[in-house]
Design an enzyme around this catalytic site. Structure first.
Site, mmCIF file in Angstrom:
data_model
loop_
_atom_site.group_PDB
_atom_site.id
_atom_site.type_symbol
_atom_site.label_atom_id
_atom_site.label_comp_id
_atom_site.label_asym_id
_atom_site.label_seq_id
_atom_site.Cartn_x
_atom_site.Cartn_y
_atom_site.Cartn_z
ATOM 1 N N SER A 162 4.109 1.632 8.785
ATOM 2 C CA SER A 162 4.022 0.627 7.721
ATOM 3 C C SER A 162 5.396 0.220 7.216
ATOM 4 C CB SER A 162 3.195 1.177 6.556
ATOM 5 O OG SER A 162 1.862 1.410 6.960
ATOM 6 N N ASP A 205 0.005 -7.640 1.571
ATOM 7 C CA ASP A 205 0.468 -6.258 1.630
ATOM 8 C C ASP A 205 1.986 -6.139 1.752
ATOM 9 O OD1 ASP A 205 0.356 -3.526 1.611
ATOM 10 O OD2 ASP A 205 -0.442 -3.301 3.638
ATOM 11 N N HIS A 250 0.831 -1.213 0.000
ATOM 12 C CA HIS A 250 0.000 0.000 0.000
ATOM 13 C C HIS A 250 0.866 1.265 0.000
ATOM 14 C CE1 HIS A 250 0.304 -0.103 4.570
ATOM 15 N NE2 HIS A 250 0.503 1.187 4.324
#
Length: 559
Positions: free
Chosen positions: A498, A393, A339
């Site tokens: 992230s 992801d 992402h």
């Protein structure tokens, strides 16, 4: 010969210019040069020796006149000699320090460290070796900066309570002295640091003359280079910053919503089963209990080494700026979240263009601790984008070869699934400097493993229950999480960390952080739960869908 030397004066060697006064006198005027005696102990076997040598010689030169020192150095190939004072002088001593700077009869201890200085090559000795007729000034520096900054290149010295012995010559500035010392990080090249002694601040432009015998701490200002500005543009709120994942990106990753709903269902079920027990308080108490325990020294050292391979990834795509965490997996390949790639390239861009966009606007640095980052510490990525997955992801990028040394990869065997209740996440939350965050696993993970062992993969919604882990972190139980400005909607996910790797206490890479979300309890309070993808399942997916890359990069480590 005389005529030749008159015609070619430049051939007179520098050694003649640098000779001390006594060496330049005529033989009848010469006096024996002053000498200094130092007592030496080897830290490994406590053997003690004495060395007496000219005061103008360096400690390193004097030590190497001793056969025992030569033999011990030969027995320790690839290791770095460390010398610290044990009497008459204190701290870890610069090997280039002239003997005249030592009190007579000083006692030093020699050890050898496996952890070498970052820029140390081919057993090159780290230190300053220039001479001056000016008076010597000796002072001490705490090995850790005032904001727990890492200021020394040698990791072995990067410990609380350790101090280093620094020498300079009267008339030198503090900045010039630390630059010449050779053991300090690149912050000494800038103007944005100072010394602190008790409550007194001393600018680095001041001379060292008044520092004799005193102990100081270094404070480095937090300056940002242009790329760091891109990384931290949304980081004004130090303690309350929650970077939100863009709505269109959330819609591209249905796994996020699915895993969030599973966790919320678990919390609701637990709350209903134990109405007499406040589940929120129970989870918070468990988190505090585990995180308040001291971290064993060997684990702390291990995490410190692993953190070298964790990088800050920043981008500036025509004004679209942001940051994330990445880590070296092996060689030039780094992992981050898929992402993150969507955020970088923007909405509606053809995947065929992604590789070129990434190579133009992405930069990575592994040097963002606390002190200012040099512009040249950032490296680019290749126009290569072949390995990624939306469900788990993850994405792989390739650093551009530039002749620099990259950190060791974290590809260290088959990733463990046997997660304990406590793990460590290392990253750059919201573009800030690198931190190690102690995390506890949400108990739901324990139940999933038991369920998997009894019923197999069909136990939880027909999917593999250990593809993801749920974690509590330091920000999970903040008091004002439930405020409207934080909880903005059902489509809200947080992405400040992230791409951060997650390790167990043995240093095994077990997961990669993807995103966080709000989970509300029956009592009306909320917490932030962090979601991570299992590294074992990431690698299994790569093996199945990107077999060529997997065989080239992963099989070597027995994965």
């Amino acid at each position: 010969m005389k005529m030749e030397y008159r015609k070619r004066p430049k051939e007179v060697t520098n050694k003649q210019d640098q000779r001390s006064h006594w060496e330049q006198k005529t033989p009848q005027d010469q006096n024996p040069p002053p000498k200094k005696t130092i007592i030496i102990t080897f830290g490994t076997h406590q053997a003690t020796f004495e060395v007496t040598d000219r005061e103008t010689r360096s400690l390193y030169e004097a030590l190497n006149t001793l056969d025992p020192v030569k033999r011990e150095t030969e027995r320790q190939p690839g290791k770095e000699m460390l010398v610290y004072g044990n009497g008459g002088i204190e701290g870890f001593i610069n090997l280039g320090m002239p003997l005249r700077c030592f009190p007579e009869g000083s006692h030093v201890v020699i050890t050898f460290s496996k952890t070498e200085s970052e820029e140390k090559e081919d057993n090159k000795v780290c230190g300053r070796f220039d001479q001056s007729s000016a008076e010597c000034v000796v002072f001490y520096i705490h090995a850790v900066g005032s904001r727990e900054q890492r200021i020394l290149r040698c990791r072995e010295l990067d410990k609380e309570g350790t101090k280093v012995c620094v020498y300079g010559f009267q008339g030198e500035t503090i900045k010039a002295t630390l630059r010449k010392d050779g053991r300090f990080h690149s912050f000494v090249e800038s103007d944005h640091w100072k010394l602190i002694h008790n409550d007194t601040t001393i600018a680095n432009t001041q001379p060292v003359d008044v520092l004799q015998g005193k102990l100081f701490q270094i404070e480095v200002e937090r300056k940002k280079c242009p790329w760091a500005v891109a990384a931290t543009q949304n980081s004004e709120l130090e303690d309350r910053n929650f970077s939100e994942l863009k709505g269109y990106i959330v819609n591209l990753y249905p796994t996020l919503k699915r895993e969030r709903e599973k966790l919320r269902a678990y919390i609701k079920e637990e709350s209903e089963k134990g109405k007499k027990t406040n589940v929120f308080k129970a989870h918070r108490a468990n988190f505090r209990k585990l995180t308040q325990n001291s971290t064993p020294g060997k684990v702390f050292k291990l995490l410190s080494q692993l953190s070298d391979s964790v990088g800050l990834l920043v981008w500036d795509n025509n004004g679209n700026r942001g940051s994330a965490t990445c880590f070296v997996f092996k060689g030039l390949y780094v992992f981050t979240c898929r992402h993150v790639i969507n955020d970088i390239v923007g909405d509606g861009v053809e995947p065929s263009q992604w590789a070129d966009i990434l190579s133009q606007c992405v930069r990575v640095t592994f040097e963002y601790q606390v002190f200012p980052i040099k512009e040249d510490s950032y490296c680019s990525v290749e126009p290569w984008f072949e390995v990624s997955d939306v469900t788990l992801d993850y994405a792989v990028l390739k650093l551009k070869e530039s002749g620099r040394h990259f950190p060791t990869g974290l590809c260290n065997g088959t990733p463990s699934e046997l997660l304990s209740g406590f793990v460590y996440m290392i990253g750059h939350p919201d573009g800030k400097y690198k931190v190690v965050d102690g995390c506890t696993l949400v108990p739901e993970n324990e139940q999933r493993r038991k369920s998997e062992g009894i019923q197999g993969k069909g136990a939880v919604g027909g999917s593999d229950p250990m593809r993801y882990i749920y974690m509590y972190t330091q920000r999970s139980f903040q008091k004002n999480i439930h405020e409207p400005r934080v909880v903005t909607g059902d489509n809200t996910f947080y992405c400040g960390s992230s791409g951060s790797p997650v390790f167990d206490a043995r240093g095994s890479l077990v997961a990669m952080h993807t995103a966080g979300f709000i989970c509300e309890y029956a009592s009306g309070v909320s917490s932030v739960i962090e979601l991570g993808s299992s590294m074992k399942h990431i690698l299994d997916d790569i093996k199945e869908n990107h077999e060529t890359w997997y065989n080239e990069i992963c099989v070597f480590k027995g994965l």
